[in-house]
Design an enzyme around this catalytic site. Structure first.
Site, short mmCIF file in Angstrom:
data_model
loop_
_atom_site.label_atom_id
_atom_site.label_comp_id
_atom_site.label_asym_id
_atom_site.label_seq_id
_atom_site.Cartn_x
_atom_site.Cartn_y
_atom_site.Cartn_z
N ARG A 185 0.85 -1.19 0.00
CA ARG A 185 0.00 0.00 0.00
C ARG A 185 0.88 1.24 0.00
O ARG A 185 1.52 1.56 1.00
CB ARG A 185 -0.92 0.02 1.22
CG ARG A 185 -1.76 1.31 1.29
CD ARG A 185 -2.95 1.22 2.22
NE ARG A 185 -2.59 1.19 3.62
CZ ARG A 185 -3.49 1.28 4.62
NH1 ARG A 185 -4.79 1.38 4.35
NH2 ARG A 185 -3.10 1.25 5.87
N ASP A 245 -3.90 3.14 14.36
CA ASP A 245 -3.10 3.75 13.29
C ASP A 245 -3.67 5.12 13.01
O ASP A 245 -4.49 5.64 13.77
CB ASP A 245 -3.03 2.85 12.05
CG ASP A 245 -4.38 2.71 11.34
OD1 ASP A 245 -5.36 3.37 11.73
OD2 ASP A 245 -4.44 1.93 10.37
#
Length: 530
Positions: free
Chosen positions: A167, A447
């Site tokens: 990603r 996160d």
């Protein structure tokens, strides 16, 4: 990190370099390739970011997102994506994590079908983190990654590792250490470009892609730019057209109204869509920041079973399976709780219930954040999905309207919920500024997405006025300022990750919370302080 600057006239690119090992990644040829990617994509990227700002301005003025009238033919058309490679046919459990060396080895060995190596929400994009990540992935692709801990424990990849999917950063994030023709590059192109330049041929020869997860897209045109970038890279690197495959995270509210269109834009290389649930909640908050009637309760009450999230996930399954693409479920953020068996059992029960909901709804796989959860999630999918995927589950019963996707959910804002948002926002931001983008807090792996939820909810509750706790005590700026100061005082001399950056993080959160407009991303002003 203080490093000298190197000027490479061939690419008219500037890059900070000089650290040990980076010269093998930042070769003149690789940097020249980055320069060509930038010139191809940057004008269009800037247009697309401007379109985002214009769209948000309309939402702030009272408009609401909707399905596009000009793309109805795509939604109604009879088309499918290109065949998906064998390596991605069974994705029942995927593990995610930053591009840190030990994490990569543990994830590849975890038993998951796929490992998503993340340059984005679980990584602080310091120069060292991003370049070390490129070295780590190069070594993993070439079968020579290993790690020895300070205690002398040796880690290396075993047989049958997970399939690697990368990603890169989203289109909105700059990379100030790389510039072309005096312009900073997009972080997305640096991450993507260096990875494919050094690894694409090896992966393609093994029928392993390269494969990608694409984050933060808001419109089909943004997906089309990725398709153009990948096609250009395939041509530049002499790779077969369409060998690069992409799964798109549907993690913004505008993108939920364009799932068919996004798959169509990438139809030659689309492998599926993913329910990026935490970022999606953040995007709901941000997109509808000006709409007081769309306020959400505290984060712990906004589960995937609430109507607007249930509608989003079921629409994603129906859309993907109609187009022969995979519908991936969301992240289980729980991590093992050591020393408290009852609490650990309760946490695992929540994971099982979440995965059971996903597999019964028709998802083809799911995400976990910790290796210990792989077996838990896999057991659920093995029991209820004996086949590699569920493309045959078309969910033709699903009928999702605009109103369902936008409906707020009932709930409350407790004092504990408010305080948790302040603490999570502060602790995560401090750790991020200190170089750690994946932080365990209260037995959850936080996160950037969850920190974004925390600070966005606080902003909305304060700026819309009149928001109260269940006992009717007001939620106001004095309460926030006191809670932030109290947490900063407690954490300043603690041993939590990022304790040395607590004051910087508190100042940043205070500024963003008191600002008249909800900032688009926490990581943009935070990046200036790295």
């Amino acid at each position: 990190m203080a490093v000298p600057q190197e000027h490479l006239a061939a690419a008219t690119a500037r890059v900070e370099t000089g650290a040990t090992g980076y010269e093998a990644i930042l070769t003149p040829e690789a940097l020249a390739f980055l320069g060509r990617l930038h010139r191809l994509a940057e004008p269009r990227r800037q247009q697309l970011l401007a379109a985002r700002r214009q769209r948000q301005a309309r939402y702030d003025a009272g408009e609401l997102p909707d399905f596009r009238a000009d793309t109805a033919a795509i939604r109604e058309g009879d088309w499918t994506v290109a065949p998906i490679p064998a390596a991605l046919q069974d994705r029942r459990v995927e593990i995610t994590g930053p591009v840190e060396r030990k994490m990569i080895i543990n994830a590849l060995n975890s038993g998951a079908k796929v490992f998503m190596a993340d340059f984005e929400d679980s990584s602080t994009p310091s120069f060292a983190n991003q370049l070390d990540g490129q070295i780590n992935l190069r070594d993993a692709v070439n079968g020579r990654i290993e790690f020895t801990s300070p205690e002398g424990k040796r880690y290396q990849v075993g047989p049958n590792p997970a399939v690697l999917v990368v990603r890169p950063r989203g289109w909105h994030l700059p990379e100030r250490h790389f510039s072309v023709d005096g312009e900073p590059m997009a972080g997305a192109l640096v991450d993507f470009g260096l990875y494919v330049f050094h690894n694409a041929r090896t992966l393609q020869q093994r029928d392993l892609g390269p494969y990608f997860y694409l984050p933060k897209l808001e419109a089909m045109e943004e997906a089309a730019l990725w398709d153009e970038v990948m096609a250009f890279a395939e041509d530049e690197l002499d790779l077969p057209n369409g060998c690069m495959k992409a799964t798109v995270l549907i993690e913004t509210l505008p993108a939920a109204f364009q799932m068919h269109e996004i798959l169509h834009a990438l139809r030659g290389r689309a492998a599926g869509l993913n329910c990026g649930r935490w970022d999606y909640i953040f995007s709901y908050l941000k997109t509808l920041r000006g709409h007081r009637d769309r306020l959400l309760p505290e984060r712990g009450q906004v589960q995937m079973t609430v109507p607007f999230l249930k509608a989003y996930s079921e629409l994603l399954i129906q859309t993907c399976h109609r187009r022969n693409a995979f519908a991936m479920g969301g992240m289980a953020a729980q991590i093992p709780i050591k020393g408290d068996q009852a609490a650990n059992d309760a946490a695992l029960a929540k994971v099982r219930a979440d995965k059971l909901r996903e597999v019964k709804a028709g998802h083809d796989g799911t995400w976990v954040a910790h290796p210990a959860l792989v077996a838990v999630a896999q057991a659920v999918f093995d029991e209820h999905m004996p086949t590699p995927n569920q493309l045959d589950v078309k969910r033709e019963d699903v009928r999702v309207s605009r109103e369902q996707l936008l409906a707020p959910c009932p709930g409350t804002i407790t004092r504990a919920g408010f305080d948790n948002n302040v603490e999570v926002g502060l602790r995560y931001t401090a750790a991020w500024l200190d170089g750690l983008g994946c932080v365990p807090i209260h037995h959850l792996m936080e996160d950037a997405a969850t920190a974004e939820i925390a600070r966005s909810q606080i902003w909305q509750w304060l700026h819309h006025g009149g928001v109260e706790f269940p006992d009717h005590a007001p939620i106001d700026f004095a309460l926030f300022d006191h809670a932030l100061a109290a947490h900063a005082h407690r954490l300043r001399d603690s041993d939590v990750p990022g304790a040395s950056r607590v004051d910087d993080a508190a100042a940043l959160l205070a500024t963003m919370t008191h600002a008249d407009t909800l900032g688009d991303f926490l990581t943009l002003p935070a990046y200036e302080q790295l």
